[in-house]
Design an enzyme around this catalytic site. Structure first.
Site, mmCIF file in Angstrom:
data_model
loop_
_atom_site.group_PDB
_atom_site.id
_atom_site.type_symbol
_atom_site.label_atom_id
_atom_site.label_comp_id
_atom_site.label_asym_id
_atom_site.label_seq_id
_atom_site.Cartn_x
_atom_site.Cartn_y
_atom_site.Cartn_z
ATOM 1 N N LYS A 199 -3.015 -2.313 6.359
ATOM 2 C CA LYS A 199 -3.711 -2.892 5.813
ATOM 3 C C LYS A 199 -4.864 -3.340 7.291
ATOM 4 C CE LYS A 199 -5.502 -6.420 3.016
ATOM 5 N NZ LYS A 199 -6.306 -5.833 2.533
ATOM 6 N N CYS A 220 2.857 -7.041 15.164
ATOM 7 C CA CYS A 220 4.185 -6.610 15.255
ATOM 8 C C CYS A 220 5.303 -7.856 15.241
ATOM 9 C CB CYS A 220 4.564 -5.405 16.844
ATOM 10 S SG CYS A 220 3.865 -4.315 16.840
ATOM 11 N N CYS A 243 3.193 -8.866 21.372
ATOM 12 C CA CYS A 243 2.386 -8.331 19.797
ATOM 13 C C CYS A 243 2.070 -9.367 18.599
ATOM 14 C CB CYS A 243 2.097 -7.148 20.143
ATOM 15 S SG CYS A 243 0.978 -6.918 17.724
ATOM 16 N N HIS A 248 1.220 -1.236 -0.265
ATOM 17 C CA HIS A 248 -0.012 -0.338 -0.308
ATOM 18 C C HIS A 248 1.082 0.979 -0.071
ATOM 19 C CE1 HIS A 248 0.935 0.822 4.262
ATOM 20 N NE2 HIS A 248 0.302 -0.081 4.475
ATOM 21 N N LYS A 270 -3.092 6.095 11.305
ATOM 22 C CA LYS A 270 -2.400 5.408 10.249
ATOM 23 C C LYS A 270 -3.200 4.223 9.360
ATOM 24 C CE LYS A 270 1.403 1.701 10.442
ATOM 25 N NZ LYS A 270 1.931 0.616 10.894
ATOM 26 N N HIS A 292 -1.328 -1.046 16.995
ATOM 27 C CA HIS A 292 -2.240 -2.161 16.220
ATOM 28 C C HIS A 292 -3.439 -2.030 17.345
ATOM 29 C CE1 HIS A 292 0.923 -3.797 14.389
ATOM 30 N NE2 HIS A 292 0.174 -4.053 12.938
ATOM 31 N N HIS A 308 4.206 1.521 2.194
ATOM 32 C CA HIS A 308 5.284 1.095 1.597
ATOM 33 C C HIS A 308 6.051 1.996 0.821
ATOM 34 C CE1 HIS A 308 3.113 -2.541 3.343
ATOM 35 N NE2 HIS A 308 3.959 -2.193 3.935
ATOM 36 N N CYS A 360 -1.994 -3.382 22.753
ATOM 37 C CA CYS A 360 -0.649 -3.124 21.242
ATOM 38 C C CYS A 360 -1.024 -1.519 21.250
ATOM 39 C CB CYS A 360 -0.816 -3.741 20.242
ATOM 40 S SG CYS A 360 0.600 -3.296 19.345
#
Ligand code: MSP
Length: 506
Positions: free
Chosen positions: A301, A131, A128, A20, A298, A149, A23, A146
């Protein structure tokens, strides 16, 4: 004199999902550094690739009912294909499932063990799985979740091999104190430094019960904890990227390693400690960028709020995406992205400022001088506005300040448009008595456009090449960026570089 080496890396991307915009962002920034350094004549190596082992990938594969290797093969191809679409000029694409990487990781960890930094122990604490991170007490958010996330952390109690991170407390402190630009920007340096000040705890080197990974060479029932496997890619890639050659001598330690802020601890603390444990030098600089946000969160995905880079590129081209991301999201900070903001930058800056400057300069040279650039001395006023510009850009790039460097160039794009308005060539053209003056204005504008375009090559590679071609300027090296160093003669007309409605453009 030997050419300086310049080695730049991106994080390797998890193959648990398709690429996405987040990246794409890091890859584009790394590419700007790589292209700029190539312009300077440096011997550049630019590495990117995919992180394929461990829980994040194993869990995603299980959820899709496929084998991890199959998921990795499918998504690694997508990441690999993204690079040329972004016009990222990476010299190699590493996959951590490459057998040469696997062998090199095993060999290096054997060395770390032989050096006395590996022991058996039990991990008890929070973890996590997204991560793949063993969280310290300070890293656990409310309700044992986390902080990145938002998911509930798992409680792990696992017997495995440990890396004696705590042995590197002092050496890391020396590194941070002696090399204040090891981590940039300063806020991230401070964050890593305060993590260090909290005291380092030893950390798992291997995992039991996670089969998808590199076997621990001295205990094949366990796999190497994915972060060690992943971090080592930056070094192992150099051992096999060029068949028959070992590039580590030439390129290690890396000059710039670009990372997102979520993976700071691994890169600023774990990574140099591991290198020290293996008797290897640490990278010169880490540059930590922020997050692309959508609606304040953030883009990721797992949160489902992603913009598809392929779709943007298909409509507007890679240059527009590169420009937008590095201009709108200051490199080093978080920034929101949206289709509306993209369109505004595209139209106001690429089309109306740069595109229009090019279009009207070329059109006037054709209208008033039949496409021939007058061979006259350049306007001293414009020359002084360009004085020192390439050096300023290079100094910013040397600090990986890719947004600031672009802004510095863009100020001159605006200056040129202002110059056109001030000199009003269309008025000068009305009176033959002003012919000499018109020559100076046209020649100066062409030279300014050429020099700016050479500087813009790293951000807008395709557009810059097209425009330099039309200007008859074949040299796009950094030396050619100096205002006044060109010798333009005949220039050609081109189609609009950034059409208002790309779908209607031919
Ligand atoms: N595989 C690890 C990195 C290992 S490096 C030895 C990883 N992969 S990732 O695919 O999840 O993220 C890779 C990079 O993309 C990270 O630097 C991360 O910060 C970046 N981005 C992912 N989403 C992002 C945004 N929304 N915005 C900007 N970059 C972010 O972590």
């Amino acid at each position: 004199m030997a050419r300086p080496a310049f080695y730049v890396t991106t994080p390797i991307y998890y193959v648990n999902a398709a690429p996405h915009l987040g990246h794409a962002y890091t890859s584009i920034a790394a590419d700007v550094l790589a292209r700029h350094h190539r312009q300077r004549g440096d011997d550049v190596f630019f590495l990117t690739g995919t992180d394929e082992h461990g829980e994040p990938v194993a869990l995603a594969a299980a959820a899709e009912g496929v084998e991890p290797q199959a998921l990795a093969d499918q998504n690694a191809e997508r990441f690999r294909a993204l690079m040329p679409q972004l016009e990222a000029s990476n010299d190699f694409f590493i996959r951590t499932s490459d057998e040469q990487h696997v062998a090199a990781v095993q060999e290096i960890l054997e060395r770390v063990k032989a050096n006395g930094y590996v022991f058996e122990g039990t991990y008890e604490g929070w973890y996590c799985p997204r991560c793949a991170d063993f969280k310290t007490a300070q890293e656990v958010a409310e309700g044992n979740t986390c902080p990145i996330h938002g998911i509930e952390l798992t409680r792990e109690n696992e017997q495995n091999w440990f890396f004696q991170l705590s042995a590197f407390q002092e050496r890391l402190e020396e590194l941070f104190d002696g090399q204040p630009d090891f981590v940039q920007p300063k806020t991230r340096y401070n964050e890593a430094r305060s993590f260090l000040a909290g005291g380092l705890q030893d950390v798992s080197l291997s995992r039991r019960g996670i089969d998808w990974g590199i076997p621990v060479p001295w205990d094949p029932d366990q796999t190497i904890y994915v972060w060690w496997d992943a971090l080592l890619n930056y070094y192992t890639a150099l051992t096999y990227a060029e068949p028959g050659a070992d590039l580590t001598e030439r390129f290690w330690p890396a000059n710039y390693q670009l990372i997102g802020k979520d993976i700071l601890k691994f890169h600023a603390i774990y990574w140099p400690a591991l290198l020290m444990a293996a008797d290897l030098p640490v990278p010169r600089h880490l540059f930590v960028h922020g997050f692309l946000l959508m609606d304040g969160e953030k883009m990721s995905k797992s949160l489902g709020n992603v913009l598809d880079p392929f779709a943007v590129i298909e409509r507007y081209g890679a240059d527009a995406l590169r420009f937008y991301l590095l201009r709108d999201v200051p490199f080093g900070s978080d920034g929101s992205v949206s289709a509306a903001a993209f369109e505004a930058r595209y139209e106001n800056e690429l089309a109306n400022e740069y595109g229009n400057l090019a279009a009207r300069t070329i059109a006037m040279v054709h209208r008033y001088r039949e496409g021939l650039v007058p061979a006259v001395p350049l306007d001293g006023e414009l020359a002084s506005d360009f004085e020192g510009l390439p050096e300023q850009v290079a100094a910013l790039i040397d600090k990986a300040e890719v947004t600031q460097a672009l802004e510095t160039i863009w100020e001159r794009v605006r200056r040129c448009n202002q110059y056109v308005e001030e000199r009003a060539p269309w008025t000068l053209a009305k009176d033959e008595a002003n012919s000499d003056q018109l020559d100076v204005v046209l020649a100066s504008l062409c030279e300014a456009l050429r020099s700016l375009t050479v500087l813009l090559v790293p951000w807008l590679p395709a557009s810059a090449e097209k425009l330099l071609g039309a200007l008859g300027a074949s040299d796009d090296s950094f030396a050619a960026a100096a205002f006044g160093s060109g010798s333009l003669a005949a220039i050609e007309k081109i189609e609009p570089m950034f059409p208002k409605d790309p779908d209607e453009a031919s």
